[in-house]
Design a protein around this motif. Sequence first.
Motif: not given
Length: 184
Positions: A78-79, A81-86, A123-128, A154-159
Motif C-alpha cells: 500500500l505504501g 503503490t499508494d493504492y488500496q487493492i481489494g 487496519y494496521l496495514g493501512q497505517i503502515v 491514526t488521526k489522519a487515517w480516521s479523517e
Amino acid sequence: MSQPVPPPNQPYGAQPQGGNPFAGQQPGAPFPGQQPGAQFGGPAPFAPVPPKRDNLALGLATAVGAALVGALIYGVILGKTDYQIGYIAVGLGFLVGFAASKVGGANPAVTVVSALLSVGAVYLGQIVGISIALSDLAHESATSIFFDHFDVITKAWSETADFKTYLFLAIGAVGAVAGAKKAA
C-alpha cells in the motif's frame, strides 16, 4: 501339476548359479530381497499419524503471527503503490483464517478471532502504508514515523477514512471466515 525341481546341490528357493538372478525372488518385488508391494507407488507399510489440530491456543497464536506478517506485507504494498487493492485485503484475511484454522482446528472461536484479527491486520496495514508514504515525503524512516507519530497517523487515517476504507476492513473479515472454513 508338477513342482519345480531344484538343481543338484542347492536347497529349494536358492539363487541359481548361472541362471536368472531374479528367479528366486518373491512375486511382485522389483528387486531381489525386497518385500512385495514395497516398490514406488506401492502401499505404505503403515498409515502416518495425522497431525493434532485441536490446539486452540496455538491456533490463536498462529492467527496473531499471520496477522502481523500479513499487515506488514499489505502496508508495504500500500505504501509503495499508494493504492488500496481489494484482493490483498481478502488474501490477508484468508491467510489469517486459513493458518489459524489449520493449526487450531474447526473450533468456532478460531474463526471469530481470525475475523477480528484480520480487521485489525487490514487496519494496521493501512497505517503502515500511510507511514511508508509519509516517509517518502518527509525524508525520514517509516519506522520512526510509525512509532514517533502514531497518534498523527491514526488521526489522519480516521479523517480520510471513507466507505471504501471500511469496506476493505469488512472484506478482510470475510476472507478470514472463508479461509477458516477452507482449512477446517
